[in-house]
Design a protein around this motif. Sequence first.
Motif, PDB file in Angstrom:
ATOM      1  N   VAL A  73       0.859  -1.193   0.000  1.00  0.00           N
ATOM      2  CA  VAL A  73       0.000   0.000   0.000  1.00  0.00           C
ATOM      3  C   VAL A  73       0.887   1.232   0.000  1.00  0.00           C
ATOM      4  CG1 VAL A  73      -1.758   1.295   1.235  1.00  0.00           C
ATOM      5  CG2 VAL A  73      -1.812  -1.189   1.241  1.00  0.00           C
ATOM      6  N   CYS A  74       0.565   2.170  -0.897  1.00  0.00           N
ATOM      7  CA  CYS A  74       1.326   3.415  -0.958  1.00  0.00           C
ATOM      8  C   CYS A  74       0.429   4.543  -0.439  1.00  0.00           C
ATOM      9  CB  CYS A  74       1.719   3.697  -2.393  1.00  0.00           C
ATOM     10  SG  CYS A  74       2.303   5.376  -2.642  1.00  0.00           S
ATOM     11  N   VAL A  75       0.950   5.303   0.507  1.00  0.00           N
ATOM     12  CA  VAL A  75       0.196   6.429   1.062  1.00  0.00           C
ATOM     13  C   VAL A  75       0.865   7.695   0.554  1.00  0.00           C
ATOM     14  CG1 VAL A  75      -0.564   7.564   3.154  1.00  0.00           C
ATOM     15  CG2 VAL A  75      -0.281   5.096   3.117  1.00  0.00           C
ATOM     16  N   GLU A  76       0.075   8.569  -0.059  1.00  0.00           N
ATOM     17  CA  GLU A  76       0.680   9.724  -0.716  1.00  0.00           C
ATOM     18  C   GLU A  76      -0.091  10.975  -0.308  1.00  0.00           C
ATOM     19  OE1 GLU A  76       1.424  10.906  -5.384  1.00  0.00           O
ATOM     20  OE2 GLU A  76       0.743   8.904  -4.852  1.00  0.00           O
ATOM     21  N   ILE A  77       0.601  11.964   0.218  1.00  0.00           N
ATOM     22  CA  ILE A  77      -0.048  13.242   0.518  1.00  0.00           C
ATOM     23  C   ILE A  77       0.742  14.318  -0.188  1.00  0.00           C
ATOM     24  CG2 ILE A  77      -0.737  14.871   2.288  1.00  0.00           C
ATOM     25  CD1 ILE A  77      -0.867  12.602   4.229  1.00  0.00           C
ATOM     26  N   GLY A  78       0.103  14.999  -1.142  1.00  0.00           N
ATOM     27  CA  GLY A  78       0.854  15.974  -1.916  1.00  0.00           C
ATOM     28  C   GLY A  78       1.986  15.239  -2.619  1.00  0.00           C
ATOM     29  N   ASP A  79       3.235  15.614  -2.305  1.00  0.00           N
ATOM     30  CA  ASP A  79       4.355  14.964  -2.976  1.00  0.00           C
ATOM     31  C   ASP A  79       5.053  13.939  -2.094  1.00  0.00           C
ATOM     32  OD1 ASP A  79       3.756  16.746  -4.965  1.00  0.00           O
ATOM     33  OD2 ASP A  79       5.112  18.272  -4.155  1.00  0.00           O
ATOM     34  N   ASP A  80       4.588  13.780  -0.850  1.00  0.00           N
ATOM     35  CA  ASP A  80       5.257  12.805   0.030  1.00  0.00           C
ATOM     36  C   ASP A  80       4.638  11.428  -0.165  1.00  0.00           C
ATOM     37  OD1 ASP A  80       6.065  15.197   0.857  1.00  0.00           O
ATOM     38  OD2 ASP A  80       5.563  14.981   2.969  1.00  0.00           O
ATOM     39  N   LYS A  81       5.507  10.426  -0.343  1.00  0.00           N
ATOM     40  CA  LYS A  81       4.996   9.060  -0.484  1.00  0.00           C
ATOM     41  C   LYS A  81       5.601   8.177   0.585  1.00  0.00           C
ATOM     42  CE  LYS A  81       4.251   8.699  -5.445  1.00  0.00           C
ATOM     43  NZ  LYS A  81       4.651   8.114  -6.690  1.00  0.00           N
ATOM     44  N   LYS A  82       4.801   7.267   1.123  1.00  0.00           N
ATOM     45  CA  LYS A  82       5.364   6.257   2.022  1.00  0.00           C
ATOM     46  C   LYS A  82       4.725   4.917   1.665  1.00  0.00           C
ATOM     47  CE  LYS A  82       6.461   9.505   5.619  1.00  0.00           C
ATOM     48  NZ  LYS A  82       6.581   9.845   7.008  1.00  0.00           N
ATOM     49  N   TYR A  83       5.510   3.833   1.841  1.00  0.00           N
ATOM     50  CA  TYR A  83       5.011   2.515   1.456  1.00  0.00           C
ATOM     51  C   TYR A  83       4.955   1.589   2.651  1.00  0.00           C
ATOM     52  CZ  TYR A  83       6.015   3.947  -3.341  1.00  0.00           C
ATOM     53  OH  TYR A  83       6.028   4.600  -4.536  1.00  0.00           O
ATOM     54  N   THR A  84       3.999   0.663   2.638  1.00  0.00           N
ATOM     55  CA  THR A  84       3.990  -0.389   3.655  1.00  0.00           C
ATOM     56  C   THR A  84       4.957  -1.477   3.181  1.00  0.00           C
ATOM     57  OG1 THR A  84       2.295  -1.649   2.530  1.00  0.00           O
ATOM     58  CG2 THR A  84       1.556  -0.018   4.110  1.00  0.00           C
ATOM     59  N   SER A  85       5.121  -2.490   4.019  1.00  0.00           N
ATOM     60  CA  SER A  85       5.941  -3.616   3.588  1.00  0.00           C
ATOM     61  C   SER A  85       5.120  -4.458   2.605  1.00  0.00           C
ATOM     62  CB  SER A  85       6.314  -4.456   4.797  1.00  0.00           C
ATOM     63  OG  SER A  85       5.128  -4.799   5.477  1.00  0.00           O
ATOM     64  N   MET A  86       5.777  -5.390   1.952  1.00  0.00           N
ATOM     65  CA  MET A  86       5.060  -6.216   0.974  1.00  0.00           C
ATOM     66  C   MET A  86       4.587  -7.498   1.632  1.00  0.00           C
ATOM     67  SD  MET A  86       6.027  -7.144  -2.833  1.00  0.00           S
ATOM     68  CE  MET A  86       7.357  -8.252  -2.846  1.00  0.00           C
TER      69      MET A  86
ATOM     70  N   ASP B  76      -5.199  26.742   4.045  1.00  0.00           N
ATOM     71  CA  ASP B  76      -5.798  26.522   2.729  1.00  0.00           C
ATOM     72  C   ASP B  76      -4.985  25.523   1.908  1.00  0.00           C
ATOM     73  OD1 ASP B  76      -7.876  28.066   3.165  1.00  0.00           O
ATOM     74  OD2 ASP B  76      -7.281  29.755   1.895  1.00  0.00           O
ATOM     75  N   VAL B  77      -3.674  25.661   1.990  1.00  0.00           N
ATOM     76  CA  VAL B  77      -2.818  24.763   1.214  1.00  0.00           C
ATOM     77  C   VAL B  77      -2.952  23.351   1.768  1.00  0.00           C
ATOM     78  CG1 VAL B  77      -0.451  24.283   0.546  1.00  0.00           C
ATOM     79  CG2 VAL B  77      -1.221  26.638   0.789  1.00  0.00           C
ATOM     80  N   MET B  78      -3.001  23.254   3.093  1.00  0.00           N
ATOM     81  CA  MET B  78      -3.096  21.939   3.725  1.00  0.00           C
ATOM     82  C   MET B  78      -4.368  21.230   3.290  1.00  0.00           C
ATOM     83  SD  MET B  78      -1.490  20.033   5.917  1.00  0.00           S
ATOM     84  CE  MET B  78      -1.804  18.672   4.869  1.00  0.00           C
ATOM     85  N   PHE B  79      -5.498  21.948   3.407  1.00  0.00           N
ATOM     86  CA  PHE B  79      -6.776  21.279   3.177  1.00  0.00           C
ATOM     87  C   PHE B  79      -7.007  20.974   1.703  1.00  0.00           C
ATOM     88  CE2 PHE B  79      -8.365  23.495   7.235  1.00  0.00           C
ATOM     89  CZ  PHE B  79      -7.671  22.562   7.987  1.00  0.00           C
ATOM     90  N   ASP B  80      -6.236  21.635   0.829  1.00  0.00           N
ATOM     91  CA  ASP B  80      -6.391  21.309  -0.588  1.00  0.00           C
ATOM     92  C   ASP B  80      -5.489  20.161  -1.016  1.00  0.00           C
ATOM     93  OD1 ASP B  80      -8.377  22.998  -1.205  1.00  0.00           O
ATOM     94  OD2 ASP B  80      -7.112  24.624  -1.916  1.00  0.00           O
ATOM     95  N   LYS B  81      -4.601  19.729  -0.136  1.00  0.00           N
ATOM     96  CA  LYS B  81      -3.714  18.633  -0.529  1.00  0.00           C
ATOM     97  C   LYS B  81      -4.535  17.359  -0.690  1.00  0.00           C
ATOM     98  CE  LYS B  81       0.779  19.895   1.418  1.00  0.00           C
ATOM     99  NZ  LYS B  81       1.495  20.176   0.181  1.00  0.00           N
ATOM    100  N   ILE B  82      -4.145  16.547  -1.654  1.00  0.00           N
ATOM    101  CA  ILE B  82      -4.880  15.309  -1.906  1.00  0.00           C
ATOM    102  C   ILE B  82      -4.173  14.158  -1.193  1.00  0.00           C
ATOM    103  CG2 ILE B  82      -5.652  13.716  -3.679  1.00  0.00           C
ATOM    104  CD1 ILE B  82      -7.090  16.272  -3.895  1.00  0.00           C
ATOM    105  N   LEU B  83      -4.961  13.369  -0.498  1.00  0.00           N
ATOM    106  CA  LEU B  83      -4.419  12.208   0.205  1.00  0.00           C
ATOM    107  C   LEU B  83      -4.813  11.000  -0.632  1.00  0.00           C
ATOM    108  CD1 LEU B  83      -4.874  11.673   3.957  1.00  0.00           C
ATOM    109  CD2 LEU B  83      -5.257   9.821   2.396  1.00  0.00           C
ATOM    110  N   LYS B  84      -3.830  10.223  -1.034  1.00  0.00           N
ATOM    111  CA  LYS B  84      -4.118   9.153  -1.987  1.00  0.00           C
ATOM    112  C   LYS B  84      -3.617   7.830  -1.430  1.00  0.00           C
ATOM    113  CE  LYS B  84      -2.907   8.369  -6.811  1.00  0.00           C
ATOM    114  NZ  LYS B  84      -2.230   9.053  -7.898  1.00  0.00           N
TER     115      LYS B  84
END
Length: 2035
Positions: free
Chosen positions: A281-294, A316-324
Amino acid sequence: MALLVHLKTIRDLRGKGDRIAKVTFRGLSLYTHVLENCEDEARFDETFRWPIASRVDENEMLEVQVFNYSKVFTNRVIGTFKMVLQKVAEEGQLEVTDTLIDDNNTAIRASVTIYIKYTTMDGTVGVWSDGEFLDIPGDPEGTFQFETDSLLSGHSQGSGVSQGRSIHGIPTFRKAGKGVFSAMKLGKTKSSKDDHKKDEPAILDMEDLNRKAMRLGGVGGLDPDCISLASVTAVTTNVSNKRSKPDIKMEPSSGRPVDYQISITVVEARQLVGLNMDPVVCVEIGDDKKYTSMKESTNCPYYNEYFVFDFHVPPDVMFDKILKLSVIHSKNLLRSGTLVGTFKLDVGTVYSQPEHQFYHKWATLSDPDDITAGCKGYIKCDIAVVGKGDNIKTPHKANETDEDDIEGNLLLPEGVPLERQWARFYVKIYRAEGLPKMNTSIMANVKKAFIGENRDLVDPYVQVLFAGQRGKTSVQKSSYEPIWNEQVVFTEMFPPLCKRMKVQIRDSDKVNDVAIGTHFIDLRKIANDGDKGFLPTMGPAWVNMYGSTRQYTLMDEHQDLNEGLGEGVSFRARLLISVAVEILDTTSTEIVSSTEVQVEPVSNISESVTGKIEEFFLFGSFLEATMIDRKIGDKPISFEVTIGNYGNQIDGVSKPSAAKKKKKEGGGGGESDEEESELIQQNSSEDEADDDGDLVSVSSSPPMKPVITDRNYFHLPYFEKKPCIYIKSWWQDQRRRLYNSNIMDKIADKLEEGLNDVQEIIKTETAYPERRLRGVLEELSTGCNRFVTLANKDQNQAGRTKLDKERLKSCMREMESMGQQAKLIRSQVKRNTVRDKLKMVQNFLHRLRFLADEPQHSIPDVFVWMMSSNKRIAYARIPSKDILYSIVDEETGKDCGKVKAVFLRLPGKKGFGPAGWTVQAKMEMYLWLGLNKQRKDFLSGLPNGFEENKAPRTGSCLQSLPPISLVYNMKQVFQLRAHMYQARSLFAADSSGLSDPFARVFFSTHSQVTEVLSETLCPTWDQLLVFDDVELFGEAGELRDDPPIIVVEVYDQDTVGKAEFIGRTFAKPITKMCDEHYGPPRFPPQLEYYQIYRGNSTAGDLLAAFELLQIGQGGRAELPAINGPTDSDRGPILPVPMGIRPVLSRYRIEVLFWGLRDLKRVNLAQVDRPRVDIECAGRGVQSALIVNFKKNPNFSTLVKWFEVDLPENELLHPPLNIRVVDCRAFGRYTLVGSHAVTSLRRFIYSPPDKTQNNWASAARLMNGYMVLTNGGSQSRPSSPYSRTLPRTLSHPTGDVIINMDANPSVRKMDTVVKLDASSDAVINVDVNEEEKEEKKKKKKKKKGEVEEDDETDERMLDWWSKYFASIETLMEILRAQEAALAEAEEREEQEIAAEGADIKPDDLPVKGSKGKEKSRDKSRNKDKKKSHHAGEGTEKRPSKPKVNELLVYNKELEAEYDNFEDWLHTFNLYRGKAGDDDEAALDDDRIVGRFKGSMCMYKLPLSEEITREAGFDPNMGMFQSIPHNDPINVLVRVFVVRATDLHPADVNGKADPYVVIKLGKSELKDKENYISKQLNPVFGKAFDMEATFPMESMLTVSVYDWDLVGTDDLIGETKIDLENRYYSKHRATCGIANNYSVHGYNMWRDPMKPSQILAKLCKEGKLDGPHYGPGGRVKVANRIFMGATEIEDETGLKKQTDEHLALTVLKHWEEIPRVGCKLIPEHVETRPLFHPEKPGIEQGRIEMWVDMFPMDMPAPGPAIDISPRKPKKYELRVVIWNTDEVILEDDDYFTGEKSSDIFVRGWLKGQQEDKQDTDVHYHSLTGEGNFNWRFVFPFDYLMAEEKIVISKKESMFSWDETEYKIPARLTLQVWDADHFSADDFLGAIELDLNRFPRGAKTAKQCSIGMVQNEAELPCISIFKQKRVKGWWPFVARDENDEMELTGKVEAELHLMSAEEAEKSPVGLGRNEPDPLEKPNRPDTTFLWFLSPLKAIRYLVCNRYKWLIIKIVVALLLLMMLGLFLYSMPGYLVKKMLGA
């Protein structure tokens, strides 16, 4: 203007009775008095007067209604008369006699005679004298309805008397517009915690009012509760129609970066689509990405990994960031993996959730490349967003009941449908206008020289960002007016979980593109999700963009503003766009399945779509410019006003060409452009005479040099000559949008003001808040109805978009339903429901504000710039809707045609922080904006008495020209008296933590200062400032109602440098004209509190009064004398005079000095000999000196007192200051720190009330006199856990009995007997509900489940059993609370629905009721499920409900018990400058120590009886019976259970936590026992330390992260004040257990037995008792408790004991009269961990508790063992016997027949590397396979948590093993073996070993239903059954994502503990020991290459026998033929030759 109606008489009435009449005009009803017993004629003879601010329109109506008056029932209408006022409007007066009509519109005999007079404007506009009318704030017209209350009836003499007209002789009423709710608490937007205290005498004489109300009986002799003070108290402001309120909050709040922390836990994923995948699973907020183990080969991976992202950005910038969240299949270092599915939402959606979090919710994954595919799986996760100061309550995580109900727990906000569809979002971009230059002109001139053409200096394109995707239009080269006609198409789920769409015009540049302007489209505002809602739609409409100034500079310092951060300071451009949404039908074939952004061309739209272009006229006049910052005071200053680009000096704008083509820049090529702007710049007004006598705009005032006011500020010498500006501009006429939002804004303003009043009344505990609230609701419903009638007008205007129509419909629906709800709530408002209803009305306010915000712009905002030597210094931005004119008064902007105080501020980032607080300039401005054709009234709102001064003009037609300046020939002279009494809670501006404050008062062009008081935060200046000869221009009467505002600024005097700004406030003076009398009710004025603001935060209160006295002909001699105590020693300083300063009386304040704690160093020297000084109102007392702070920080003398004169009115009490000084050598003192107690209220002693001495109220009182310090308001901790409800029943003995047994002898009655002190009573408390529980449990068991032995083995139980049982209880309680809340809400809604039955069902509650229903169903299902699990849960745990429980608090213990300040209070001492709220310096950093003590204040003399009581120690005053404060030795035992959700400290997103405990100098580190790679570690440790109070009283429990290299990092810590706990009456030393037992897991921990504790408590509280009696009774005071009397020891013998009885009393100690309070039970508290560097953001939580035992008592036993349970070793043996119906995968080489080479693979979840395979059953043709193969899986298992524990190294580089806890799940898979290619996966089944379906008896009975309907089937647990055998299905997903059956397996599961397994070992596979027999497989399974002959025989014999025979025969024949042919020639030759 006013309308007068004289109601003379009504004739020919029938019958006899009391009559009353109501006259209504413009929604405002006035009532006559009641005529009693009148016959056929009612002679009213009353005059009504409506002051009005806009002309009477000929279509307006006047209505007269006549009622039969009834005291009891509602009044009955006799008849109504309505007339249109056309004639009146024309002629001015009229007398009418006409018949009345009844309800059915038929005429009746009765007739009415009225006389109407309309006084039009005679040079004055609506100036009403003060008393004419009860002022309604901001409501000159009165859209406001009085009620039918006698309160308000009575004669309305329209005589214009201006002494506050008495209503029914309530003389105290109205300090002429000043008073109750102070004059102009200017623009204060109150937060609920503001301390605006008011002066008491200013309140209505409520008693009097009540009597009147009672006598007159309201409408029906109802209780005073039903009376509405609709406007009796609505005197909020001195209402005026010439001035509008200034806004006090100066600083722009948006755009400044703040800290945020987003924490995400990815728990697991389910139902991922795909075969045998390795998901990450990849967690992405704005440009930061973090991954779980496989996780390998699984479709339902379990991760339980925690990620934290830290941000420091503007909100405003915070709340517009997309969490994916996305799931990727088989990602590794080399390949990026394939995307399975994604889920995205914006951070704002999470933040707007309750508690700012989603907890344990399932996110639905979808594939962005294929939108037809449907759901790709689910991820279960927790997401929380924490801003600074938010605290997040995480639900308690102990053992989660499986939330397997995915559908019921989807990760979606409330109200979003579960099934979201795909939709297309079309953003059409048509064209833009008015773009600024984005390049230097130098380049342009060079180009022009070469190429010879003049190019526009900008290359614009538009970029749209939405849901993490961006689309761009094409670039239009060099164009200020680009035309694109393109659309950007997004494909996204609908409704999208992203709130805003960002549209940005950018300038394309070779180096880097920059933003020109940004606009955000809020999707919630352009859509409506109700039943009658509409999809997002907008436009085509122009949107205005604002940003930095229009000059082009290479490095624009305000570039952020163009990016949409912060408030724009100038108009940038406008863009024509539209938005539409289309829901896709994903089943259709021609759909494009990818979600890529597309850009397509669209057709052009016509000009008229956006509305007809009209000519607008903006007029402004500068009446005053003061407070100009001294930095710019030396150069001439001018002001420029712009609207859009009109009036702008950079791009001069000319009028659009005759075709009215809306063109803004470049009049006719560059030349004329230049000339014209030249013209404007010289500000010459020689306007070119146009054909139509038109005018060129004058947009800036002439430059003028400022004059000095005082050291800080300058002013412009305008005096009688006021410069004006006017601008003509052309815009699409979309005024309707603004009008509607103006109406709503006005309703909202009025509502807000009313609510502030109500809160004020509640806070000051005066008058009747419920009446005011009723009035507010009444105004609201009238306002809403008025909106519905007004907004319904011109529907068919040009340029109305779909959104306009839909919005109008939905606004009207909303407003209508809001009006009805308001009416309904109004009827439900009672004294006790005020607070709840207030909350509901607050929601209305939010709703109104939301509705009023118009998403489609029309006219751009107006900017006022202050220019100094052509530089732009400061600006103000005024929304155009606020100054827009309309003929209908409600639609007019709130500042249109009014004088407004405007404060200019610095642009952009310059305005942040201290720079933004100082005013750059204060303007008194008058603005008017409207259609040019409505221009005639544009001067009407100016203060009267001026002459227009027009520009000299050559042409004719002077008349129509606006003036370029106004000359005032009327001026009045005044004296202003500012009574500056005191300020409190000021901001600390010096490093000492104090300030040296003085106040500077500004009025008009004058300013004065008070004296400087050094070192205080609560200065009492007590000073009168007199401003003589203040000249104000305008008419006297107007100035009386409408004086300019006073600005008060408070500064801190510094010895060097200039004074530092502390804060500012506004006030309005009370004005007295020279012909008025100086006396009550208006004079002398009352002192009032004004809130001081510093930026957006509050910085204290100012107590002052202001009066403005006109100086007449007689000069100053005629003014009232200033009589006050003249202090000779204060020299020229005048004190506040007598009538104004508060009345004082004598108080005694007793102070309890206990000790000082944690004093920090002062100037690097340690504090050694501190002393505390207490000061209040100039008097004070000093504590004894602490001789050696290190040795003993407590005071030797405990109680001292002093006497002081304080105001009678509690609200005016000055603060009490606590200061700590350190006494150094040579008599020097240094200040250590200080604390100001702002409100002494909680320390006022009120003597115990003898009359109601019943035990319920007495229980609230604390021990002995200690209540005193608290005013008897000890809040009893409301624990949700009081399981036992006292059932009271009468009892003959006259004692209160509390019975702890379900004693059958006592009949349980459900009557509650009222107890009072005289009659004692009995309380029977039911504890043993367990038997019922047991029965329920048995019922719950399913068929087919084995009945378990209910008796649990005592030895199996440990502390953890108790803990888990308690957590279960906690969860149940929390669930019950939630359910109760939901139910209450539902009830409320139903009530509203029922009572408002006339409301159309679809308009019902404000929010669509559907969503709620859904969510409620959801929660119901959840509850069902949960209770079902809970039922099983109790069975499957070894702990039965009989386990003794403790209490698990999900917060700190002190939060539950009021910080343990029951008698000992802790005051933080501050030193150092206060940080401003946004800077990192929080108040915690300023704390330099703590003072412990208390106060008690009371009026003298005190009644005798207190001092006479036995044992009264006069030295201790009110502080009797408190312990002594000598040092005491204590054994402290800290139990740390576990920590949850720790902040990761290592790179891998984990931490290696261990515990450190500090107390005083001693520190215990548990470093060697760190727990590897865990964020939820279970510590299970007890730590013993010895401590000496008071030296070591602060316990710090910290969690550190262990590091192999480098120092260990702190994760978080929590601090506990042990001393307060130790001395608390709640007895927090050692929690009291639920039951008393002498052995086992529940052993009594306290060295004192319950009976000893009870005896001690009784002795301390001077109570009679305890007396133990026969039959299990004990008597304490006058209560009798009952309980068990036997106890078992270890051997099982029963003994007699009183301990149970004593314990019963202790558990009900709060019910003991006088001294009772809740004693702390045995508990575990959950404390948040904080990190000093990230203040306010939780870093995890720790569960723990502390026991303390004094060392002089017997020592306690050893600490109880809470070490974590060791997992138990088990072995699971799985025998795979057979498979059946396995799908056939391979085609045979020879024959093409289907077969499979089957083998089975199995593993336990989390132990994939230990997977085991059977041998292969080759060539199965039927799908049957025989194996007889055994798997053996050893594992460690935690029974209580139902998790397998695995310890393994994460990677080869890991230092040590990590422990994982994973649910016990067995996975079996069936595969097809291939020799040369990879094996094929056929199907799998996963069995949760705790609950899996029972296997089928035969293969036939085994079906796919066993997997799909798992929930309904009876489930078993292998841990109970131990051995189970049966058939289970294998399943897999086919191409369409459906589950299909792919085989069946017969398996046997056998679970053994490790010991049993050792005794009977078995081999793997079919090996020894205990081998399984070989399977009987058919021959085909032999490997053909091992025994080819056999295979051939088989092939030959069976299948191909006949074929082979045929072939052989044919071959023989062929051979024979061949031989024949071969030998034939030889024979022939032989024959022929005859050989």
